[in-house]
Design an enzyme around this catalytic site. Structure first.
Site, PDB file in Angstrom:
ATOM      1  N   GLU A 279       5.235   8.781  -6.442  1.00  0.00           N
ATOM      2  CA  GLU A 279       3.817   8.880  -6.813  1.00  0.00           C
ATOM      3  C   GLU A 279       3.417   7.630  -7.581  1.00  0.00           C
ATOM      4  OE1 GLU A 279       4.899  12.320  -9.017  1.00  0.00           O
ATOM      5  OE2 GLU A 279       4.551  11.373 -10.958  1.00  0.00           O
TER       6      GLU A 279
ATOM      7  N   LYS B 268       2.298   5.034 -10.469  1.00  0.00           N
ATOM      8  CA  LYS B 268       2.538   4.901 -11.912  1.00  0.00           C
ATOM      9  C   LYS B 268       1.198   4.512 -12.526  1.00  0.00           C
ATOM     10  CE  LYS B 268       5.572   2.517 -15.226  1.00  0.00           C
ATOM     11  NZ  LYS B 268       4.570   2.464 -16.238  1.00  0.00           N
TER      12      LYS B 268
ATOM     13  N   ASP C  20      -1.615   3.422 -15.017  1.00  0.00           N
ATOM     14  CA  ASP C  20      -1.586   2.470 -16.119  1.00  0.00           C
ATOM     15  C   ASP C  20      -2.657   2.836 -17.143  1.00  0.00           C
ATOM     16  OD1 ASP C  20      -0.832   0.345 -17.595  1.00  0.00           O
ATOM     17  OD2 ASP C  20      -1.686  -1.184 -16.287  1.00  0.00           O
TER      18      ASP C  20
ATOM     19  N   TYR D  61       1.435  14.438 -14.623  1.00  0.00           N
ATOM     20  CA  TYR D  61       2.437  14.124 -13.611  1.00  0.00           C
ATOM     21  C   TYR D  61       3.836  14.651 -13.908  1.00  0.00           C
ATOM     22  CZ  TYR D  61       2.588  10.286 -16.981  1.00  0.00           C
ATOM     23  OH  TYR D  61       2.600   9.548 -18.131  1.00  0.00           O
TER      24      TYR D  61
ATOM     25  N   LYS E 165       7.946  -1.492 -10.205  1.00  0.00           N
ATOM     26  CA  LYS E 165       6.781  -2.200 -10.742  1.00  0.00           C
ATOM     27  C   LYS E 165       6.197  -3.164  -9.712  1.00  0.00           C
ATOM     28  CE  LYS E 165       6.114  -2.574 -14.848  1.00  0.00           C
ATOM     29  NZ  LYS E 165       5.672  -2.066 -16.135  1.00  0.00           N
TER      30      LYS E 165
ATOM     31  N   CYS F 268     -27.219 -26.246 -29.847  1.00  0.00           N
ATOM     32  CA  CYS F 268     -27.166 -25.789 -28.460  1.00  0.00           C
ATOM     33  C   CYS F 268     -26.716 -26.931 -27.548  1.00  0.00           C
ATOM     34  CB  CYS F 268     -28.544 -25.287 -28.036  1.00  0.00           C
ATOM     35  SG  CYS F 268     -28.619 -24.901 -26.289  1.00  0.00           S
TER      36      CYS F 268
ATOM     37  N   CYS G  10     -30.078 -27.738 -25.241  1.00  0.00           N
ATOM     38  CA  CYS G  10     -31.324 -28.304 -25.764  1.00  0.00           C
ATOM     39  C   CYS G  10     -31.176 -28.908 -27.155  1.00  0.00           C
ATOM     40  CB  CYS G  10     -32.423 -27.241 -25.774  1.00  0.00           C
ATOM     41  SG  CYS G  10     -32.143 -25.954 -26.993  1.00  0.00           S
TER      42      CYS G  10
ATOM     43  N   CYS H 224     -28.795 -19.593 -29.122  1.00  0.00           N
ATOM     44  CA  CYS H 224     -29.850 -20.592 -29.123  1.00  0.00           C
ATOM     45  C   CYS H 224     -31.144 -19.801 -29.048  1.00  0.00           C
ATOM     46  CB  CYS H 224     -29.708 -21.495 -27.901  1.00  0.00           C
ATOM     47  SG  CYS H 224     -31.187 -22.461 -27.596  1.00  0.00           S
TER      48      CYS H 224
ATOM     49  N   CYS I 191     -35.339 -23.309 -23.869  1.00  0.00           N
ATOM     50  CA  CYS I 191     -34.102 -24.054 -23.648  1.00  0.00           C
ATOM     51  C   CYS I 191     -33.784 -24.076 -22.145  1.00  0.00           C
ATOM     52  CB  CYS I 191     -32.991 -23.382 -24.436  1.00  0.00           C
ATOM     53  SG  CYS I 191     -31.352 -23.858 -23.923  1.00  0.00           S
TER      54      CYS I 191
HETATM   55  S1  IVH Z   1       7.253  10.316 -15.509  1.00  0.00           S
HETATM   56  C1  IVH Z   1      10.142  12.214 -18.651  1.00  0.00           C
HETATM   57  N1  IVH Z   1       5.284   9.686 -13.898  1.00  0.00           N
HETATM   58  O1  IVH Z   1       4.823   5.236 -17.560  1.00  0.00           O
HETATM   59  C2  IVH Z   1       8.875  11.809 -17.986  1.00  0.00           C
HETATM   60  N2  IVH Z   1       5.439   8.524 -15.975  1.00  0.00           N
HETATM   61  O2  IVH Z   1       6.449   3.001 -18.430  1.00  0.00           O
HETATM   62  C3  IVH Z   1       8.888  10.396 -17.553  1.00  0.00           C
HETATM   63  N3  IVH Z   1       3.645   6.890 -16.355  1.00  0.00           N
HETATM   64  O3  IVH Z   1       6.169   6.827 -20.388  1.00  0.00           O
HETATM   65  C4  IVH Z   1       7.571   9.902 -17.141  1.00  0.00           C
HETATM   66  N4  IVH Z   1       2.589   7.244 -14.435  1.00  0.00           N
HETATM   67  O4  IVH Z   1       3.605   7.186 -19.821  1.00  0.00           O
HETATM   68  C5  IVH Z   1       5.876   9.436 -15.085  1.00  0.00           C
HETATM   69  N5  IVH Z   1       3.574   9.241 -12.375  1.00  0.00           N
HETATM   70  C6  IVH Z   1       4.168   9.004 -13.552  1.00  0.00           C
HETATM   71  C7  IVH Z   1       3.664   8.057 -14.458  1.00  0.00           C
HETATM   72  C8  IVH Z   1       4.336   7.836 -15.675  1.00  0.00           C
HETATM   73  C9  IVH Z   1       2.593   6.563 -15.575  1.00  0.00           C
HETATM   74  C10 IVH Z   1       3.907   6.285 -17.672  1.00  0.00           C
HETATM   75  C11 IVH Z   1       4.474   7.216 -18.712  1.00  0.00           C
HETATM   76  C12 IVH Z   1       5.804   6.590 -19.075  1.00  0.00           C
HETATM   77  C13 IVH Z   1       5.540   5.161 -18.772  1.00  0.00           C
HETATM   78  C14 IVH Z   1       6.788   4.342 -18.637  1.00  0.00           C
END
Ligand code: IVH
Length: 728
Positions: free
Chosen positions: A139, A141, A143, A252, A349, A443, A446, A461, A466
């Site tokens: 799934e 990640k 941010d 999640y 990542k 400025c 001008c 300004c 101007c």
């Molecule tokens: S699982 C024990 N799933 O990424 C649970 N984390 O860089 C472990 N994060 O601390 C986390 N999306 O805050 C999990 N789909 C996802 C996530 C996720 C973002 C964050 C989370 C974690 C951090 C680590």
């Protein structure tokens, strides 16, 4: 979440409740009954609106239900419960956030950056479990800002930040303002008494962009990225302010779940991660339910990660990678944790959106409101596929705070289509030859002295004539956000200004085309096009004209609010500050600025001059436009602007036909998010398909007053036209 029958039933109930008012309620028992019904339907409509983005009632009807509940609760406070929808925004200010211990430590994730890392992870898992092929769930990640939620006996009792992973901050009042987090959920249906859930609070990318634009306009420092904006918003002291930020939360992971005998349910009753997500989805949480994929073996995992890396930009939320989790929860108990991360999961990542580069020089640009912005010229560097060669340093305070100097190596971030931002100076790389940035006192255009009003961060300004400001204002008037005159970009405005053709906004409508066509780079055809674009701009909706006037603090959003309340732009000269403040979301500062603008002779002269030149300054009388005469439309997938019913209503209003089934006679298939099988059928039949964005462009100037409140054009901005996401 809801079955078709339940939905039908809730819509019926909604209709009944909408007929009621407080005075119809005679007894305490009846009040209790109605209160419960109201909560039930409001929860349902919250879910349709916030989780599905597909409401079935208008905002107006929703507000009626909500106010009825509020009124009844204030009459019968004994029936108020902590999970009532009215309890999302606490009235009290939070002073500071108390500390809380998490039920289980909030650990990090192990990181991987390439295929080899993922294969090594898979090898370890197979070794530790003895399995030949491992089933993974994959799934995005997210941010944003990590949170932990605790529900006890079906009620949300706590929401907290990560803190140091062991102890976090209790931010429950702020968490409660997030509409995608249910205040109560029927965990008891699954035998769960206490549960801890992990998730991420996010700000949608388009809302982030808007927030930053507003902050810049107000002289505040913008946020570097949606993550900082979400984290910053979560820690605001006033839950009312938090609510305005429109945060969302994806959940999640279930990290703790016990029944009434304290038996652990993870790996026993709840067998897989996928099932855990399904439960949360079913209970109305926002989860990566549609995004998640079960992969057998690491090859499938790698393919899925690559697929998402390529569609990352089109996703409405910022994601920085994918998370790969062993699907079988009983294996989690075997694999366990290190002190830093679980052994059953790893993050993949994506390529970083940051890079370091050198500041070669700093120049100062004068904006249309006179604000002087320092801009760093950079040694060109590629970030996320785009070459970045300059970056705004925002204002003098920003430069001082980060101690930025010419010659410095800086870390620059460019998140999605967001403008680049200096995250920090790499001080370790300093040689001693770096030069401090001298902020000009005059400025650069001008030469008049710059002023910095008390309490503001921006030098300005204040010479209204101007040249730099004039060029910027004219260019903004012609820009896409305002009057949308194609072909009249900034460089052309500048050239025409220097040639004396354009000295003020009304001059746009008096351009000497016979001279222009002899200029280098111009000809009959290009002059004809420009003339046409300028003519067309005369009939734009009046909010565009208001936006184009460059009134301080009045961007497109405020201009629309103003336009809703007036007939002609010039009428604003008769509005008092008090009256302006009565318009929702217009506070004293904005009202004052509008008042000043319309009490300035020069400005009024400009408006009357434009009117005389044929620019529409008054709303058109409701004239029905037959733009879709005889055209047949079909919709598929979820729309963001409005419900499908409203979209169909507009089609009919504009003279077209809306139907639910597609045939050769269909002229357009409008494709929303997660389209159904109609899309394939359209492609087979050769029917033209258009995205929601294109549909909105067709209708936006013709939406009748009575439908305006049901349709939100902003919601569609920044959305990909053809969704790339998997169908449901
Ligand atoms: S699982 C024990 N799933 O990424 C649970 N984390 O860089 C472990 N994060 O601390 C986390 N999306 O805050 C999990 N789909 C996802 C996530 C996720 C973002 C964050 C989370 C974690 C951090 C680590």
């Amino acid at each position: 979440m809801y079955t078709k029958d339940q939905e039908r039933n809730l819509i019926e109930k909604t209709k009944e409740l909408l007929k009621l008012s407080v005075k119809d309620i005679k007894s305490k028992q009846q009040a209790k009954d109605i209160i419960e019904k109201l909560r039930e339907v409001i929860r349902y409509h919250d879910w349709r609106y916030y989780v599905l983005s597909n409401p079935v009632i208008s905002d107006y009807e929703y507000d009626r239900l909500f106010h009825l509940l509020k009124d009844l609760e204030s009459k019968y406070p004994e029936f108020i419960t902590p999970d009532s929808p009215t309890q999302r925004v606490a009235s009290e200010l939070t002073k500071e956030f108390p500390q809380v211990r998490h039920l289980t430590p909030m650990l990090s994730l192990d990181n991987s950056y390439n295929e080899d890392d993922l294969r090594e992870f898979d090898r370890r898992i197979r070794e530790l479990t003895g399995l030949k092929t491992v089933e993974y769930s994959v799934e995005p990640k997210f941010d944003g800002a990590g949170i932990a939620l605790v529900y006890e006996n079906d009620i949300l009792v706590r929401g907290s930040t990560r803190g140091d992973g062991i102890v976090g901050e209790d931010i429950t009042p702020n968490i409660k303002t997030i509409k995608t987090i249910p205040l109560s959920a029927r965990f008891s249906d699954y035998g769960i008494r206490t549960i801890e859930i992990r998730g991420e609070v996010l700000m949608r990318k388009d809302l982030f962009k808007k927030l930053n634009e507003e902050r810049l306009e107000e002289g505040l420092t913008p946020f570097a990225n949606p993550r900082n904006a979400a984290a910053g918003s979560l820690r605001l002291q006033n839950p009312k302010e938090v609510a305005k930020r429109k945060l969302e939360a994806f959940v999640y992971q279930i990290t703790y779940a016990v029944d009434s005998q304290n038996n652990n349910l993870l790996g026993t009753r709840i067998k897989t991660h996928y099932q855990a997500i399904e439960i949360l989805h079913d209970l109305g949480f926002k989860t990566p339910f549609k995004e998640i994929k079960i992969c057998r073996g690491i090859d499938e995992v790698i393919d899925y990660c690559r697929e998402w890396e390529s569609k990352r930009d089109a996703y409405p939320y910022e994601i920085d990678g994918m998370v790969i989790k062993v699907n079988d929860l009983s294996l989690h108990n075997i694999l366990g944790f290190t002190s830093h991360h679980p052994r059953w999961a790893i993050a993949f990542k994506f390529k970083a959106r940051q890079a370091t580069t050198k500041i070669l020089d700093v120049v100062f640009q004068v904006g249309r409101t006179g604000a002087v912005t320092p801009v760093a010229k950079l040694e060109p560097v590629e970030i996320g596929g785009v070459v970045v060669s300059s970056v705004s340093l925002i204002n003098e305070d920003f430069i001082r705070e980060k101690d930025i100097r010419i010659g410095d190596l800086v870390l620059v971030e460019r998140a999605g289509d967001v403008i680049p931002y200096v995250v920090k100076v790499v001080k370790e790389a300093r040689t001693g030859n770096e030069k401090p940035i001298e902020f000009p006192r005059n400025c650069p255009s001008c030469g008049s002295p710059l002023v910095k009003p008390p309490g503001e961060a921006v030098w300005r300004c204040i010479n209204i004539n101007c040249p730099a400001q004039v060029v910027e204002r004219i260019a903004y008037y012609a820009s896409k956000d305002a009057m949308d005159i194609r072909g009249l970009g900034k460089s052309i405005v500048k050239r025409f200004y220097e040639l004396g053709f354009l000295r003020k906004i009304p001059d746009i409508y008096r351009l000497p085309y016979d001279k222009i066509k002899h200029l280098e780079g111009w000809g009959e055809k290009s002059v004809e096009n420009l003339k046409k674009a300028i003519e067309e701009s005369k009939r734009r909706p009046i909010y565009r004209l208001i936006t184009g006037l460059s009134i301080r603090y009045v961007g497109k959003v405020t201009a629309k609010k103003l336009a809703e309340n007036i007939r002609c732009v010039e009428d604003l000269k008769d509005w008092s500050i008090e009256n302006l403040e009565r318009i929702p979301d217009i506070g004293y500062v904005v009202a004052h600025s509008i008042y000043e603008f319309f009490h300035n002779e020069e400005n009024l002269k400009t408006i009357y001059e434009l009117k005389e030149l044929g620019v529409q300054t008054c709303k058109e009388e409701e004239k029905k436009k037959d733009i879709f005469h005889g055209k047949r439309f079909v919709f598929t997938g979820t729309l963001h602007c409005c419900s499908r019913e409203v979209a169909q209503e507009i089609v009919e209003y504009l003279g077209g036909h809306a139907s639910n089934s597609i045939s050769r006679k269909t002229d357009y298939l409008v494709v929303g998010e997660n389209p159904g099988s109609k899309l394939q059928k359209a492609q087979r039949l050769g029917v033209k398909t258009i995205g929601e964005g294109e549909f909105i462009n067709m209708i936006k100037d013709y939406i009748p007053e009575e439908l305006k409140e049901k349709i939100n054009i902003e919601e569609t901005e920044g959305k990909p036209d053809m969704p790339l996401f998997r169908g449901s």
